[in-house]
Design a protein around this motif. Structure first.
Motif, PDB file in Angstrom:
ATOM      1  N   PHE A  89       0.823  -1.206   0.000  1.00 23.08           N
ATOM      2  CA  PHE A  89       0.000   0.000   0.000  1.00 23.08           C
ATOM      3  C   PHE A  89       0.860   1.259   0.000  1.00 23.08           C
ATOM      4  CE2 PHE A  89      -2.730   2.916   2.751  1.00 23.08           C
ATOM      5  CZ  PHE A  89      -3.479   3.375   1.674  1.00 23.08           C
ATOM      6  N   ILE A  90       1.793   1.367   0.916  1.00 21.78           N
ATOM      7  CA  ILE A  90       2.706   2.518   0.958  1.00 21.78           C
ATOM      8  C   ILE A  90       4.120   1.986   0.773  1.00 21.78           C
ATOM      9  CG2 ILE A  90       3.563   4.465   2.304  1.00 21.78           C
ATOM     10  CD1 ILE A  90       0.939   4.439   3.851  1.00 21.78           C
ATOM     11  N   THR A  91       4.810   2.452  -0.254  1.00 20.23           N
ATOM     12  CA  THR A  91       6.150   1.961  -0.559  1.00 20.23           C
ATOM     13  C   THR A  91       7.142   3.121  -0.661  1.00 20.23           C
ATOM     14  OG1 THR A  91       5.830   2.060  -2.968  1.00 20.23           O
ATOM     15  CG2 THR A  91       5.210   0.006  -1.856  1.00 20.23           C
ATOM     16  N   ALA A  92       8.409   2.772  -0.514  1.00 20.86           N
ATOM     17  CA  ALA A  92       9.506   3.716  -0.761  1.00 20.86           C
ATOM     18  C   ALA A  92      10.742   2.901  -1.104  1.00 20.86           C
ATOM     19  CB  ALA A  92       9.761   4.592   0.453  1.00 20.86           C
ATOM     20  N   ARG A  93      11.554   3.416  -2.028  1.00 17.60           N
ATOM     21  CA  ARG A  93      12.804   2.753  -2.408  1.00 17.60           C
ATOM     22  C   ARG A  93      13.892   3.814  -2.540  1.00 17.60           C
ATOM     23  NH1 ARG A  93      15.066  -2.192  -4.858  1.00 17.60           N
ATOM     24  NH2 ARG A  93      17.276  -1.629  -4.897  1.00 17.60           N
ATOM     25  N   ASP A  94      15.031   3.585  -1.855  1.00 19.91           N
ATOM     26  CA  ASP A  94      16.194   4.472  -1.941  1.00 19.91           C
ATOM     27  C   ASP A  94      15.863   5.892  -1.491  1.00 19.91           C
ATOM     28  OD1 ASP A  94      17.485   2.257  -3.094  1.00 19.91           O
ATOM     29  OD2 ASP A  94      16.958   2.895  -5.121  1.00 19.91           O
ATOM     30  N   GLN A  95      15.064   6.027  -0.444  1.00 19.46           N
ATOM     31  CA  GLN A  95      14.674   7.340   0.071  1.00 19.46           C
ATOM     32  C   GLN A  95      15.265   7.539   1.462  1.00 19.46           C
ATOM     33  OE1 GLN A  95      12.765   9.389  -2.129  1.00 19.46           O
ATOM     34  NE2 GLN A  95      13.291   7.649  -3.449  1.00 19.46           N
ATOM     35  N   GLN A  96      15.247   8.788   1.944  1.00 17.66           N
ATOM     36  CA  GLN A  96      15.738   9.093   3.281  1.00 17.66           C
ATOM     37  C   GLN A  96      14.854  10.133   3.947  1.00 17.66           C
ATOM     38  OE1 GLN A  96      19.499  11.286   3.539  1.00 17.66           O
ATOM     39  NE2 GLN A  96      19.383  11.705   1.337  1.00 17.66           N
ATOM     40  N   GLY A  97      14.890  10.143   5.265  1.00 12.86           N
ATOM     41  CA  GLY A  97      14.117  11.135   5.996  1.00 12.86           C
ATOM     42  C   GLY A  97      12.625  11.008   5.782  1.00 12.86           C
ATOM     43  N   ILE A  98      12.120   9.782   5.736  1.00 12.82           N
ATOM     44  CA  ILE A  98      10.693   9.580   5.483  1.00 12.82           C
ATOM     45  C   ILE A  98       9.995   9.182   6.776  1.00 12.82           C
ATOM     46  CG2 ILE A  98      10.922   9.043   3.049  1.00 12.82           C
ATOM     47  CD1 ILE A  98      10.859   6.092   3.723  1.00 12.82           C
ATOM     48  N   SER A  99       8.707   9.551   6.871  1.00 12.71           N
ATOM     49  CA  SER A  99       7.971   9.213   8.086  1.00 12.71           C
ATOM     50  C   SER A  99       6.479   9.129   7.813  1.00 12.71           C
ATOM     51  CB  SER A  99       8.248  10.244   9.188  1.00 12.71           C
ATOM     52  OG  SER A  99       7.891  11.543   8.771  1.00 12.71           O
ATOM     53  N   ILE A 100       5.818   8.358   8.675  1.00  8.83           N
ATOM     54  CA  ILE A 100       4.358   8.317   8.741  1.00  8.83           C
ATOM     55  C   ILE A 100       4.013   8.612  10.191  1.00  8.83           C
ATOM     56  CG2 ILE A 100       2.264   6.970   8.359  1.00  8.83           C
ATOM     57  CD1 ILE A 100       3.854   5.170   6.474  1.00  8.83           C
ATOM     58  N   SER A 101       3.136   9.590  10.416  1.00  6.54           N
ATOM     59  CA  SER A 101       2.871  10.046  11.780  1.00  6.54           C
ATOM     60  C   SER A 101       1.396  10.342  11.978  1.00  6.54           C
ATOM     61  CB  SER A 101       3.699  11.307  12.073  1.00  6.54           C
ATOM     62  OG  SER A 101       3.227  12.402  11.298  1.00  6.54           O
ATOM     63  N   GLY A 102       1.047  10.677  13.229  1.00  3.79           N
ATOM     64  CA  GLY A 102      -0.309  11.089  13.542  1.00  3.79           C
ATOM     65  C   GLY A 102      -0.997  10.115  14.463  1.00  3.79           C
ATOM     66  N   SER A 103      -2.282  10.313  14.658  1.00  4.51           N
ATOM     67  CA  SER A 103      -3.080   9.421  15.494  1.00  4.51           C
ATOM     68  C   SER A 103      -4.270   8.860  14.734  1.00  4.51           C
ATOM     69  CB  SER A 103      -3.567  10.170  16.742  1.00  4.51           C
ATOM     70  OG  SER A 103      -4.206  11.380  16.377  1.00  4.51           O
ATOM     71  N   GLY A 104      -4.212   8.945  13.400  1.00  2.99           N
ATOM     72  CA  GLY A 104      -5.242   8.368  12.549  1.00  2.99           C
ATOM     73  C   GLY A 104      -5.016   6.884  12.314  1.00  2.99           C
ATOM     74  N   THR A 105      -5.805   6.316  11.400  1.00  5.64           N
ATOM     75  CA  THR A 105      -5.840   4.868  11.210  1.00  5.64           C
ATOM     76  C   THR A 105      -5.706   4.495   9.742  1.00  5.64           C
ATOM     77  OG1 THR A 105      -7.275   4.584  13.139  1.00  5.64           O
ATOM     78  CG2 THR A 105      -7.259   2.791  11.535  1.00  5.64           C
ATOM     79  N   ILE A 106      -4.931   3.432   9.491  1.00  3.05           N
ATOM     80  CA  ILE A 106      -4.919   2.774   8.189  1.00  3.05           C
ATOM     81  C   ILE A 106      -5.660   1.448   8.342  1.00  3.05           C
ATOM     82  CG2 ILE A 106      -3.483   1.683   6.417  1.00  3.05           C
ATOM     83  CD1 ILE A 106      -1.303   3.722   7.080  1.00  3.05           C
ATOM     84  N   HIS A 107      -6.629   1.211   7.484  1.00  2.48           N
ATOM     85  CA  HIS A 107      -7.477   0.016   7.595  1.00  2.48           C
ATOM     86  C   HIS A 107      -7.226  -0.899   6.398  1.00  2.48           C
ATOM     87  CE1 HIS A 107     -10.796  -2.559   8.593  1.00  2.48           C
ATOM     88  NE2 HIS A 107     -11.269  -1.729   9.512  1.00  2.48           N
ATOM     89  N   GLY A 108      -6.847  -2.147   6.691  1.00  4.55           N
ATOM     90  CA  GLY A 108      -6.508  -3.086   5.625  1.00  4.55           C
ATOM     91  C   GLY A 108      -7.624  -4.000   5.171  1.00  4.55           C
ATOM     92  N   HIS A 109      -8.734  -4.068   5.934  1.00 10.08           N
ATOM     93  CA  HIS A 109      -9.906  -4.877   5.555  1.00 10.08           C
ATOM     94  C   HIS A 109      -9.513  -6.309   5.199  1.00 10.08           C
ATOM     95  CE1 HIS A 109     -12.601  -1.403   5.655  1.00 10.08           C
ATOM     96  NE2 HIS A 109     -11.652  -0.725   5.035  1.00 10.08           N
ATOM     97  N   SER A 110      -8.867  -6.982   6.129  1.00  7.69           N
ATOM     98  CA  SER A 110      -8.380  -8.335   5.857  1.00  7.69           C
ATOM     99  C   SER A 110      -9.492  -9.319   5.550  1.00  7.69           C
ATOM    100  CB  SER A 110      -7.565  -8.846   7.047  1.00  7.69           C
ATOM    101  OG  SER A 110      -8.332  -8.870   8.237  1.00  7.69           O
ATOM    102  N   ASP A 111     -10.725  -9.037   6.019  1.00  8.40           N
ATOM    103  CA  ASP A 111     -11.828  -9.960   5.740  1.00  8.40           C
ATOM    104  C   ASP A 111     -12.150 -10.044   4.252  1.00  8.40           C
ATOM    105  OD1 ASP A 111     -12.700  -7.252   5.988  1.00  8.40           O
ATOM    106  OD2 ASP A 111     -14.773  -7.944   6.112  1.00  8.40           O
ATOM    107  N   LYS A 112     -11.678  -9.083   3.471  1.00  8.93           N
ATOM    108  CA  LYS A 112     -11.916  -9.099   2.022  1.00  8.93           C
ATOM    109  C   LYS A 112     -10.861  -9.915   1.268  1.00  8.93           C
ATOM    110  CE  LYS A 112     -15.260  -6.144   2.650  1.00  8.93           C
ATOM    111  NZ  LYS A 112     -16.681  -6.588   2.601  1.00  8.93           N
ATOM    112  N   TRP A 113      -9.892 -10.485   2.006  1.00 12.64           N
ATOM    113  CA  TRP A 113      -8.776 -11.167   1.360  1.00 12.64           C
ATOM    114  C   TRP A 113      -8.749 -12.661   1.688  1.00 12.64           C
ATOM    115  CZ3 TRP A 113      -6.052  -8.443  -2.184  1.00 12.64           C
ATOM    116  CH2 TRP A 113      -6.185  -7.052  -2.148  1.00 12.64           C
ATOM    117  N   CYS A 114      -9.921 -13.239   1.949  1.00 17.97           N
ATOM    118  CA  CYS A 114     -10.027 -14.677   2.211  1.00 17.97           C
ATOM    119  C   CYS A 114     -10.419 -15.416   0.933  1.00 17.97           C
ATOM    120  CB  CYS A 114     -11.055 -14.952   3.300  1.00 17.97           C
ATOM    121  SG  CYS A 114     -10.590 -14.311   4.922  1.00 17.97           S
ATOM    122  N   GLY A 115      -9.788 -16.576   0.721  1.00 16.43           N
ATOM    123  CA  GLY A 115     -10.074 -17.363  -0.473  1.00 16.43           C
ATOM    124  C   GLY A 115     -11.167 -18.387  -0.290  1.00 16.43           C
TER     125      GLY A 115
END
Length: 461
Positions: A89-115
């Motif tokens: 979902f969120i990627t980075a390659r060969d980068q520096q000084g990167i961050s993810i911050s805050g008090s919010g939420t990332i939701h992956g909805h794993s129930d949608k990934w069942c076979g």
């Protein structure tokens, strides 16, 4: 980093904010760095690329949902494949000084990934293609702070050949029935730390490993890693080294953590030729419980083993390991099991106080040696096995689950050298349950074992 701040804006009725967020990241990066602030509300996004000197900030009240279509992660392809996943979902390659911050939420909805519907050996049956949430490759000066990530469909955070990493005050709350939902994986990383986090994962909560990488520039050891002051729960292993060990792992400290509702608390698993040394578990409380056979392990506080993943191979050595100040309860034995050609060496267990209790699976007092050569497979059949997880024999028994010679002991040592036990007390029931060994300590092929107190210190109560 510049103080440039960009607040992402959306039009009325807009829910997919992929383009707006990526455009903001690109603009802040081009301006020399700063912060990209997402709006409050519920949003959906496809793959995003984080760039140097950009902080992606999720404020309170922001929930960013990952797309549930694997095709939407085409822009999030990465070079290191995990399970069958080459996207995140969120990627980075060969980068520096990167961050993810805050008090919010990332939701992956794993129930949608069942076979398939239902549970199989205690776990859902996942789709073969699922994205990870965060994958950074060859990045440095990384900060992940404050946010919550819930219901990841696959590995939550996978950091590959990254350096100078700080993970602090994160909440990772995954479905405890969804396989392969590791919390944080440090893969060939150096100078990395986790502090003050809460992690619940059906797979390993925190794992230090060195995966196989086709890109040679990403190969290297994992070293100088600290995990502390965190609350961890795992249906696999809360604090783990391995099983992928194609390069060396050294100088790892797991300390002052509270481990609850976990199958295994601490584990070292040498499989692929890389050496493991100078590892310490210290000052932690543990609560270890048996899990169904689809999960590796059987309620152990400490498991250390060195066994080949592929028949005929020789695992790397494991040596200079210390576990001290460990208290709590467990339902499985402490296990130290080496390989006949690569014994585990120089392990010290000290100041350990454990209550060994009967588990809810009374027929499952076994030594779990998975992953074994049986588990390198392409199976996708509940009657036979699940890919790279478990295989059943003709009698329907899962391979790799070996009975203890005389029943469940408190401590099992085999193919090991220079083992020191200093003030190790394992309390067992006064009336031993069926399937338990009369001996508190069982020794296989072991040399130079030293108990600072007689074996009776592992006493019944």
């Amino acid at each position: 980093m510049s103080l440039n701040t960009h607040h992402v804006t959306v039009t009325d009725g807009e829910k997919d904010i992929t383009h707006a967020v990526q455009q903001a990241i690109d603009a802040v990066h081009a301006a020399g760095g700063g912060q990209v602030v997402l709006p409050r509300g519920q949003w959906v996004s496809k793959a995003l690329k984080l760039k140097s000197f950009v902080d992606l900030h999720l404020p309170t009240g922001c929930e960013l949902s990952c797309s549930t279509d694997y095709a939407d992660y085409e822009a999030g392809k990465v070079s290191v494949i995990a399970e069958d996943s080459d996207r995140a979902f969120i990627t980075a390659r060969d980068q520096q000084g990167i961050s993810i911050s805050g008090s919010g939420t990332i939701h992956g909805h794993s129930d949608k990934w069942c076979g398939r519907d239902g549970l199989f050996e205690g776990t859902f049956w996942p789709k073969m293609l699922r994205p990870r949430i965060v994958v950074f490759e060859n990045c440095k000066d990384i900060s992940l702070t404050g946010i919550s990530i819930v219901e990841a469909p696959m590995w939550t955070i996978h950091l590959i050949a990254c350096h100078q990493v700080k993970v602090e005050s994160l909440r990772i709350l995954n479905d405890m029935r969804m396989p392969n939902t590791d919390g944080v994986n440090f893969d060939s990383c150096t100078d990395a730390s986790i502090f003050n986090c809460v992690i619940r994962a059906a797979d390993d909560a925190v794992c230090v490993k060195t995966c196989r990488k086709e890109d040679e520039s990403l190969n290297g050891p994992a070293e100088r890693i600290i995990v502390s002051n965190s609350i961890l729960s795992s249906k696999s292993c809360a604090l783990k080294i391995g099983t992928e060990t194609y390069q060396d792992v050294r100088d790892v400290l797991f300390t002052t953590c509270t481990i609850t509702e976990s199958n295994r608390a601490f584990g070292i698993f040498s499989r692929d030729g890389g050496d493991i040394e100078r590892i310490r578990f210290s000052n932690c409380t543990v609560q270890c419980e048996q899990t169904p056979d689809g999960f590796w392990g059987s309620g152990e506080a400490i498991t250390i083993n060195a066994l080949p993943r592929v028949a005929g191979d020789v695992p790397g050595y494991v040596r200079d390991v210390a576990a001290d100040g460990i208290t709590g309860r467990a339902q499985g034995a402490i296990n130290i099991v080496g390989h006949e050609t690569q014994q585990i060496e120089n392990v010290t267990l000290s100041n350990i106080q454990l209550s060994l209790e009967a588990g809810k699976f009374p027929d499952a007092y076994y030594l779990d040696l998975r992953p074994s050569p049986h588990d390198v497979n392409l199976l996708d059949n509940p009657e036979q096995g699940r890919r790279n997880a478990w295989v059943k024999n003709e009698a329907g028994q899962i391979l790799g689950l070996e009975p203890y010679p005389n029943g469940l002991p408190g401590l099992w040592l085999d193919q090991a050298n220079n083992i020191t036990c200093n003030d190790v007390v394992i309390h067992r029931p006064a009336t031993l349950p069926k399937g338990w060994s009369e001996q508190e300590t069982e020794l296989g092929h072991v040399t130079n074992v030293c108990f600072s107190k007689p074996a009776s210190s592992l006493s019944a109560v």
